[in-house]
Design an enzyme around this catalytic site. Structure first.
Site, short mmCIF file in Angstrom:
data_model
loop_
_atom_site.label_atom_id
_atom_site.label_comp_id
_atom_site.label_asym_id
_atom_site.label_seq_id
_atom_site.Cartn_x
_atom_site.Cartn_y
_atom_site.Cartn_z
N ARG A 1 47.86 58.51 -64.52
CA ARG A 1 48.50 57.48 -64.78
C ARG A 1 47.96 56.41 -65.62
O ARG A 1 46.68 56.17 -65.69
CB ARG A 1 48.98 56.61 -63.28
N ALA B 1 51.97 53.88 -55.84
CA ALA B 1 52.49 55.07 -54.86
C ALA B 1 52.95 54.67 -53.67
O ALA B 1 53.24 55.17 -52.68
CB ALA B 1 51.14 56.05 -54.96
N PHE C 1 47.26 57.07 -54.27
CA PHE C 1 46.68 56.97 -52.88
C PHE C 1 46.30 58.02 -52.08
O PHE C 1 46.07 59.14 -52.48
CB PHE C 1 47.73 55.88 -52.07
N THR D 1 38.32 59.93 -60.19
CA THR D 1 37.12 60.32 -60.76
C THR D 1 36.92 62.00 -60.47
O THR D 1 36.45 62.77 -61.41
CB THR D 1 35.87 59.82 -59.59
N LYS E 1 41.95 46.17 -56.78
CA LYS E 1 42.00 47.71 -56.48
C LYS E 1 40.91 48.39 -57.51
O LYS E 1 40.46 49.36 -57.44
CB LYS E 1 43.31 48.19 -57.03
N TRP F 1 30.45 62.69 -60.28
CA TRP F 1 30.05 61.25 -60.59
C TRP F 1 28.91 60.93 -61.24
O TRP F 1 28.79 60.32 -62.40
CB TRP F 1 30.15 60.10 -59.43
N LYS G 1 39.30 59.57 -56.08
CA LYS G 1 40.56 60.75 -56.54
C LYS G 1 40.48 60.79 -58.06
O LYS G 1 40.59 62.00 -58.56
CB LYS G 1 41.83 60.37 -55.94
N PHE H 1 28.18 61.01 -52.42
CA PHE H 1 27.60 59.79 -52.43
C PHE H 1 25.92 59.79 -52.15
O PHE H 1 25.64 60.76 -51.37
CB PHE H 1 27.84 58.67 -51.49
#
Length: 558
Positions: free
Chosen positions: A96, A275, A303, A75, A107, A411, A73, A383
């Site tokens: 954030r 979150a 999240f 990224t 995490k 990415w 998210k 991916f």
């Protein structure tokens, strides 16, 4: 093929002096408070001076429920900001700050990944500009002043059995969840039950992220309820006379932090409430300032959309008067397969049927976002193991719900890999179809607000609240807090309170364990199931692998 790690990519970044980044936004150097060469805070005078400018377009990036397969998210948020700038738009991102606890737990960081990162990555994921330390210190000052107030005569008549203000530390430490404080005799005060939350769950954090200026910050701090008397009337922070000194400690932390992406595009990184146990959004002052400085602002909610996006819409937007123009829901083929029942070790094998089965989770988030009246599209975070058939299955599923899905390769390729999504987001924003409205009105009773979120967003059959919870909600309504929104504290891994129920579960209730009034922040925290406001470290924490190498560089961070 060998890929560079996030930290290796970040170290190769060709960063520009932060004054150049500020200049792109029209921020004169005298209004930048530099922290080294590559980060700075924005002065309040400048923020005040731009308030009469028109607002840009606001884009929210959210996601499906997180899985061990990864979603990306942040990224995507960073990549989309770069992509918008690549197609000629004046855009910036707002995200954030990272909490130390999860960084050393499991995490990971909060700076994006691959070639869609914000830098300086290492500093952002560690001490950064000291905002979290300031929040921890301000919170701890109030904790000390409460016990000191009791020690020196307790003029406010605090019932020591009803002190609701818990302590905080920005680390995952389960042993501190429940403690006894002031042991050791009369000189140390009056022993009482106490406990710690993680700093990102502190009401001080929530207030800093919702306050519009220092005056508003001080008022909100004063409005916090810290304890109750024997007659059950509340004792406020202002009764302890702590709000002034707390504001002094938070003066610099209130100012947004300016940094840059790998492609030298501007980013505000400010605030960091969790979150799943707080409201999960960056600060209002950063977002509203960004909207005055850029034509398109990309922000994220923590999240999955059932937690972060719901709170963004029902708490942050409601409180700050924000009206988002578009939503991007991030999904991955890998996560779809995991939601479809595939084990993590088998995710590299093509399984189109599992993708289709797992799309039910994505579909529920799409339907939920429509309830807020904001147009959405799905960003498929690519991916290398994804097959064309699997990607097409996600695209076809989204099309059946009337939503476009676009494959993104930011990415690996940075902003160039997400240009198509950037074009489509601009079309959504400029199409004028957004008609934002919160899920529930202010006048709805607190219990009904909880039930609305549980039924409409989680799709629960019912909500289990015992008489103690219902009575507490009724008392708060009688005290004038019934208009507040609710902030659900729940596992991020499932629509239910069972983290193992992936996909789109049905036939469950939401048990409400307790409710907490955050009168200063302006919401009621609803603790559901077994969620903890102080996380613990995993069996093998990331901290075991983090160290300095022979060259003095950090290894093992990401």
């Amino acid at each position: 093929m060998t890929y560079k790690s996030d930290i290796e990519i970040a170290r190769d970044a060709q960063k520009k002096p932060i004054q150049e980044i500020g200049d792109r936004l029209g921020i004169p150097s005298e209004h930048l408070l530099p922290y080294g060469h590559d980060k700075a805070k924005i002065g309040q005078t400048f923020i005040n001076d731009v308030q009469d400018r028109p607002d840009g377009k606001l884009i929210l990036v959210t996601a499906i429920n997180p899985t061990p397969a990864g979603e990306g998210k942040t990224t995507t948020t960073v990549g989309l900001g770069d992509g918008l700038n690549r197609i000629g738009k004046k855009a910036m991102i707002c995200i954030r700050e990272a909490s130390l606890g999860p960084n050393f737990g499991m995490k990971g960081g909060a700076a994006g990944g691959g070639y869609a990162q914000v830098v300086p990555m290492e500093e952002m994921n560690l001490h950064f500009t000291g905002d979290f330390h300031a929040i921890t210190s301000a919170h701890s000052l109030l904790s000390a002043m409460i016990d000191n107030h009791i020690y020196w005569g307790n003029l406010s008549k605090i019932d020591t059995r009803r002190v609701t203000w818990r302590r905080v530390v920005d680390m995952n430490d389960r042993s501190l969840r429940q403690i006894t404080s002031s042991l050791g005799g009369a000189a140390n005060g009056y022993p009482r039950e106490d406990g710690f939350d993680i700093t990102v769950a502190s009401e001080v954090m929530a207030i800093l992220c919702l306050a519009k200026d220092l005056k508003d910050l001080e008022k909100r701090l004063g409005d916090m309820i810290v304890a109750y008397r024997t007659d059950k009337t509340p004792v406020f922070c202002r009764d302890i006379k702590a709000e002034g000194a707390m504001t002094v400690l938070l003066k610099d932390a209130m100012q947004p932090n300016l940094v840059q992406t790998l492609e030298n595009n501007p980013a505000f990184v400010h605030g960091g409430p969790f979150a799943n146990i707080a409201h999960g959004c960056n600060s209002v002052i950063a977002t509203t300032t960004a909207l005055k400085l850029a034509d398109y602002v990309v922000t994220e909610a923590g999240f999955g959309a059932d937690l972060g996006a719901e709170k963004f819409m029902d708490i942050k937007c409601r409180k700050a008067g924000l009206k988002p123009d578009a939503v991007v829901i991030v999904a991955t083929v890998r996560a779809m397969k995991m939601n479809g029942g595939v084990a993590k070790d088998d995710l590299g094998t093509e399984n189109v049927q599992a993708v289709k089965d797992g799309c039910l989770n994505l579909g529920r988030h799409i339907e939920n976002m429509k309830k807020f009246g904001v147009p959405a599209l799905v960003g498929i975070n690519h991916f290398v193991t994804d097959t064309d058939a699997e990607v097409q299955a996600v695209i076809d599923y989204c099309a059946s719900l009337g939503v476009e899905a676009v494959l993104n390769k930011h990415w690996a390729e940075g902003g160039a890999g997400i240009e198509e999504t950037a074009q489509k987001v601009v079309a959504l924003c400029d199409g004028g179809s957004a008609n934002y409205a919160p899920l529930y009105g202010d006048d709805l009773p607190l219990a009904a607000k909880i039930e609305t979120v549980c039924r409409e967003i989680y799709r629960a059959d019912g909500v289990v609240m015992d008489n103690k919870v219902l009575s507490q909600l009724k008392d708060w309504e009688e005290q004038g807090y019934g208009h507040l929104p609710v902030c659900m504290a729940k596992t991020q891994y499932s629509f239910s309170t069972d983290p193992d129920q992936r996909g789109a579960p049905t036939g469950f209730d939401i048990p409400v364990r307790e409710v907490r009034l955050s009168a200063g922040a302006g919401f009621v925290v609803v603790v559901c199931g077994e969620i903890m406001t102080m996380p613990g470290l995993p069996r093998k924490p990331a901290a075991e692998s983090i160290h300095l190498n022979e060259d003095g560089l950090i290894e093992g961070l990401f």
